[in-house]
Design a protein around this motif. Structure first.
Motif, PDB file in Angstrom:
ATOM      1  N   GLU A 139      -3.501 -89.549 -57.532  1.00 13.39           N
ATOM      2  CA  GLU A 139      -4.953 -89.515 -57.716  1.00 13.39           C
ATOM      3  C   GLU A 139      -5.635 -90.862 -57.455  1.00 13.39           C
ATOM      4  O   GLU A 139      -6.686 -90.889 -56.796  1.00 13.39           O
ATOM      5  CB  GLU A 139      -5.278 -89.021 -59.127  1.00 13.39           C
ATOM      6  CG  GLU A 139      -6.749 -88.776 -59.374  1.00 13.39           C
ATOM      7  CD  GLU A 139      -6.986 -88.206 -60.760  1.00 13.39           C
ATOM      8  OE1 GLU A 139      -7.765 -87.242 -60.884  1.00 13.39           O
ATOM      9  OE2 GLU A 139      -6.397 -88.731 -61.733  1.00 13.39           O
ATOM     10  N   ARG A 197      -1.345 -87.940 -61.896  1.00 13.94           N
ATOM     11  CA  ARG A 197      -1.808 -86.714 -61.246  1.00 13.94           C
ATOM     12  C   ARG A 197      -1.710 -86.836 -59.727  1.00 13.94           C
ATOM     13  O   ARG A 197      -2.055 -87.875 -59.147  1.00 13.94           O
ATOM     14  CB  ARG A 197      -3.248 -86.414 -61.653  1.00 13.94           C
ATOM     15  CG  ARG A 197      -3.852 -85.185 -60.985  1.00 13.94           C
ATOM     16  CD  ARG A 197      -5.056 -84.678 -61.747  1.00 13.94           C
ATOM     17  NE  ARG A 197      -4.643 -84.141 -63.054  1.00 13.94           N
ATOM     18  CZ  ARG A 197      -5.501 -83.610 -63.938  1.00 13.94           C
ATOM     19  NH1 ARG A 197      -6.790 -83.557 -63.662  1.00 13.94           N
ATOM     20  NH2 ARG A 197      -5.047 -83.149 -65.084  1.00 13.94           N
ATOM     21  N   PRO A 201      -9.589 -81.932 -49.888  1.00 11.11           N
ATOM     22  CA  PRO A 201      -8.689 -81.235 -50.826  1.00 11.11           C
ATOM     23  C   PRO A 201      -8.251 -79.890 -50.253  1.00 11.11           C
ATOM     24  O   PRO A 201      -9.036 -79.193 -49.617  1.00 11.11           O
ATOM     25  CB  PRO A 201      -9.561 -81.064 -52.068  1.00 11.11           C
ATOM     26  CG  PRO A 201     -10.963 -81.027 -51.543  1.00 11.11           C
ATOM     27  CD  PRO A 201     -10.981 -81.951 -50.360  1.00 11.11           C
ATOM     28  N   LEU A 225      -2.838 -84.926 -56.077  1.00 13.15           N
ATOM     29  CA  LEU A 225      -3.804 -83.997 -55.498  1.00 13.15           C
ATOM     30  C   LEU A 225      -3.341 -83.550 -54.118  1.00 13.15           C
ATOM     31  O   LEU A 225      -2.985 -84.386 -53.275  1.00 13.15           O
ATOM     32  CB  LEU A 225      -5.172 -84.666 -55.388  1.00 13.15           C
ATOM     33  CG  LEU A 225      -5.749 -85.257 -56.680  1.00 13.15           C
ATOM     34  CD1 LEU A 225      -7.097 -85.915 -56.412  1.00 13.15           C
ATOM     35  CD2 LEU A 225      -5.859 -84.197 -57.758  1.00 13.15           C
ATOM     36  N   ALA A 253      -6.727 -77.582 -52.339  1.00 13.00           N
ATOM     37  CA  ALA A 253      -6.952 -76.647 -53.452  1.00 13.00           C
ATOM     38  C   ALA A 253      -7.671 -77.444 -54.532  1.00 13.00           C
ATOM     39  O   ALA A 253      -7.011 -78.040 -55.405  1.00 13.00           O
ATOM     40  CB  ALA A 253      -5.639 -76.071 -53.964  1.00 13.00           C
ATOM     41  N   PRO A 254      -9.007 -77.485 -54.497  1.00 14.99           N
ATOM     42  CA  PRO A 254      -9.772 -78.381 -55.384  1.00 14.99           C
ATOM     43  C   PRO A 254      -9.484 -78.208 -56.866  1.00 14.99           C
ATOM     44  O   PRO A 254      -9.611 -79.157 -57.635  1.00 14.99           O
ATOM     45  CB  PRO A 254     -11.225 -78.021 -55.060  1.00 14.99           C
ATOM     46  CG  PRO A 254     -11.179 -77.463 -53.677  1.00 14.99           C
ATOM     47  CD  PRO A 254      -9.881 -76.734 -53.583  1.00 14.99           C
ATOM     48  N   ASP A 255      -9.088 -77.030 -57.287  1.00 14.33           N
ATOM     49  CA  ASP A 255      -8.876 -76.773 -58.716  1.00 14.33           C
ATOM     50  C   ASP A 255      -7.403 -76.737 -59.104  1.00 14.33           C
ATOM     51  O   ASP A 255      -7.062 -76.306 -60.205  1.00 14.33           O
ATOM     52  CB  ASP A 255      -9.535 -75.447 -59.107  1.00 14.33           C
ATOM     53  CG  ASP A 255     -11.047 -75.469 -58.883  1.00 14.33           C
ATOM     54  OD1 ASP A 255     -11.650 -76.531 -59.118  1.00 14.33           O
ATOM     55  OD2 ASP A 255     -11.600 -74.432 -58.470  1.00 14.33           O
ATOM     56  N   VAL A 256      -6.538 -77.179 -58.192  1.00 10.78           N
ATOM     57  CA  VAL A 256      -5.094 -77.163 -58.466  1.00 10.78           C
ATOM     58  C   VAL A 256      -4.535 -78.549 -58.194  1.00 10.78           C
ATOM     59  O   VAL A 256      -4.889 -79.188 -57.211  1.00 10.78           O
ATOM     60  CB  VAL A 256      -4.363 -76.117 -57.592  1.00 10.78           C
ATOM     61  CG1 VAL A 256      -2.888 -76.053 -57.980  1.00 10.78           C
ATOM     62  CG2 VAL A 256      -5.020 -74.756 -57.728  1.00 10.78           C
ATOM     63  N   TRP A 257      -3.659 -78.998 -59.065  1.00 12.79           N
ATOM     64  CA  TRP A 257      -3.011 -80.303 -58.905  1.00 12.79           C
ATOM     65  C   TRP A 257      -1.643 -80.262 -59.575  1.00 12.79           C
ATOM     66  O   TRP A 257      -1.266 -79.266 -60.177  1.00 12.79           O
ATOM     67  CB  TRP A 257      -3.875 -81.409 -59.509  1.00 12.79           C
ATOM     68  CG  TRP A 257      -4.277 -81.136 -60.924  1.00 12.79           C
ATOM     69  CD1 TRP A 257      -3.533 -81.279 -62.060  1.00 12.79           C
ATOM     70  CD2 TRP A 257      -5.539 -80.626 -61.346  1.00 12.79           C
ATOM     71  NE1 TRP A 257      -4.226 -80.896 -63.162  1.00 12.79           N
ATOM     72  CE2 TRP A 257      -5.482 -80.492 -62.760  1.00 12.79           C
ATOM     73  CE3 TRP A 257      -6.712 -80.258 -60.677  1.00 12.79           C
ATOM     74  CZ2 TRP A 257      -6.553 -80.021 -63.502  1.00 12.79           C
ATOM     75  CZ3 TRP A 257      -7.778 -79.787 -61.423  1.00 12.79           C
ATOM     76  CH2 TRP A 257      -7.705 -79.674 -62.809  1.00 12.79           C
TER      77      TRP A 257
END
Length: 294
Positions: free
Chosen positions: A240, A163, A254, A165, A256-260
Motif C-alpha cells: 500500500e 496491506r 486498481p 493492493l 479490485a478497488p474493494d479487495v486487498w
C-alpha cells in the motif's frame, strides 16, 4: 556454561558453520584442523547427536542448529558484558543480524534502523514466511516474520498488517479479457517475487479462481517488482505505501478497488537481556505502529 557442553567445543562448532570448512575454522581459531575435528566429535558424543552435515560448505543438522543458536547467544552476551564492564574491545559497535522481507525493507523498516545509534546491522533479506527459519538456524538474532508462534528460545510481538493492493498499468488493465476477474487474471501475465511468492495465487483464489496464471515474471526485488508492474509486464499485488501515490497519479489502476490482501507481521528475537536487541525491538515496534495497519 553447562559442564556437559564445554565452551571451546561449542565455539568450535560455530566456527565450522560460519567458516564453512574444518580447515577454515582451524585457521580462524588458530588451532589445527585435527583439533577442530576432535572438538566437534567430542561435542557430538556428549550430545549423542550428529551436529554437522559434512557437505561443502558444512551445514548444521537440526540439532546442530540448536547449538549454533546457543553459541551465538553466548557470544552476544559476552560482547554486551564486556561493553558494560568497559573491557578490551568494548569500544567496538554492537552488531545485530536481522532477517527481514524485501517489502518491509522498501517501505518502513529502514525508518526503525535510523532511530538506533551505535549499532551495526547485518540484514538478511528473505520472504516473510521463511525469515523464522533463519532464527531457528541461529543465523540471525531477530526477524520480521509472519509466524505468530515463537521460535524456541525467542519472544514474539505483533507489529501490524502490511496491506497489498492488486494493481496494473492502465494499458495492461484495458487489455484484460472480459468475464470474471479471477479467470481474466489467470489468462494474463503476473509479476511474482520469486518461487516462494504465493501472494498473487492466494489473491486469485480469494476471488474464486484456482490461482494466478502460468505466464509469470519473477522480479526478486521490491523496487524491481513495482517497476515491472508500472511498465505493464503484468499485474501484481503492491504494498500500500508504494501503491497509493502511483494510483493517485494514474500510473497504476486498481484491479479490485474493494479487495486487498493483508499480511500480518511479527517481530521475533532471541530471549536475551541484550541492550542492543532491546533498543532495536523498541524502534521496530514504534516505527511499525506508524507505518502498518492495526
Amino acid at each position: 556454561m553447562m559442564p556437559d557442553l564445554p565452551l571451546d567445543q561449542v565455539r568450535t562448532l560455530l566456527a565450522v558453520v560460519d567458516e564453512g570448512t574444518f580447515d577454515a575454522a582451524a585457521a580462524a581459531l588458530h588451532v589445527t584442523p585435527s583439533a577442530v575435528s576432535q572438538r566437534v566429535k567430542a561435542l557430538e558424543q556428549r550430545t549423542g547427536r550428529v551436529l554437522l552435515r559434512r557437505t561443502k560448505p558444512v551445514r548444521p543438522t537440526e540439532s546442530g542448529a540448536v547449538l549454533v543458536r546457543y553459541a551465538r547467544q553466548l557470544a552476544r552476551l559476552e560482547r554486551d558484558t564486556r561493553r558494560e564492564l568497559g573491557l578490551s574491545g568494548a569500544g567496538e559497535p554492537a552488531r545485530v543480524s536481522v532477517a527481514v522481507n524485501a517489502d518491509s525493507l522498501a517501505t518502513w523498516f529502514f525508518g526503525a534502523l535510523t532511530q538506533v545509534t551505535g549499532l551495526c546491522f547485518e540484514l538478511h533479506r528473505e520472504d516473510e514466511g521463511h525469515t523464522a527459519e533463519l532464527l531457528r538456524e541461529g543465523l540471525v538474532m531477530a526477524a520480521v516474520t509472519t509466524a505468530p508462534e515463537p521460535v524456541p528460545g525467542c519472544s514474539v510481538r505483533p507489529l501490524g498488517r502490511l496491506r497489498y493492493l492488486p494493481a496494473a498499468a492502465p494499458e495492461f488493465a484495458a487489455r484484460l479479457p472480459e468475464g470474471p476477474l479471477a479467470q481474466a487474471l489467470y489468462e494474463v501475465p503476473v509479476v511474482t517475487f520469486d518461487l516462494k511468492d504465493r501472494l498473487q495465487d492466494g489473491f486469485v483464489r480469494s476471488l474464486g479462481g484456482t490461482g494466478a496464471g502460468t505466464l509469470r515474471h519473477r522480479i526478486p526485488t521490491s523496487e524491481g517488482f513495482l517497476q515491472a508492474v508500472v511498465a505493464g509486464l503484468g499485474w501484481g499485488l503492491i504494498p500500500e505505501p508504494q501503491a497509493l501515490p502511483l494510483l493517485a497519479d494514474g500510473r497504476l489502476v486498481p484491479l479490485a478497488p474493494d479487495v486487498w490482501v493483508d499480511v500480518a507481521l511479527y517481530w521475533q528475537q532471541w530471549k536475551l537481556d541484550s541492550p542492543a536487541l532491546a533498543a532495536l525491538a523498541e524502534a521496530v515496534t514504534e516505527t511499525a505502529a506508524g507505518a502498518l495497519r492495526r
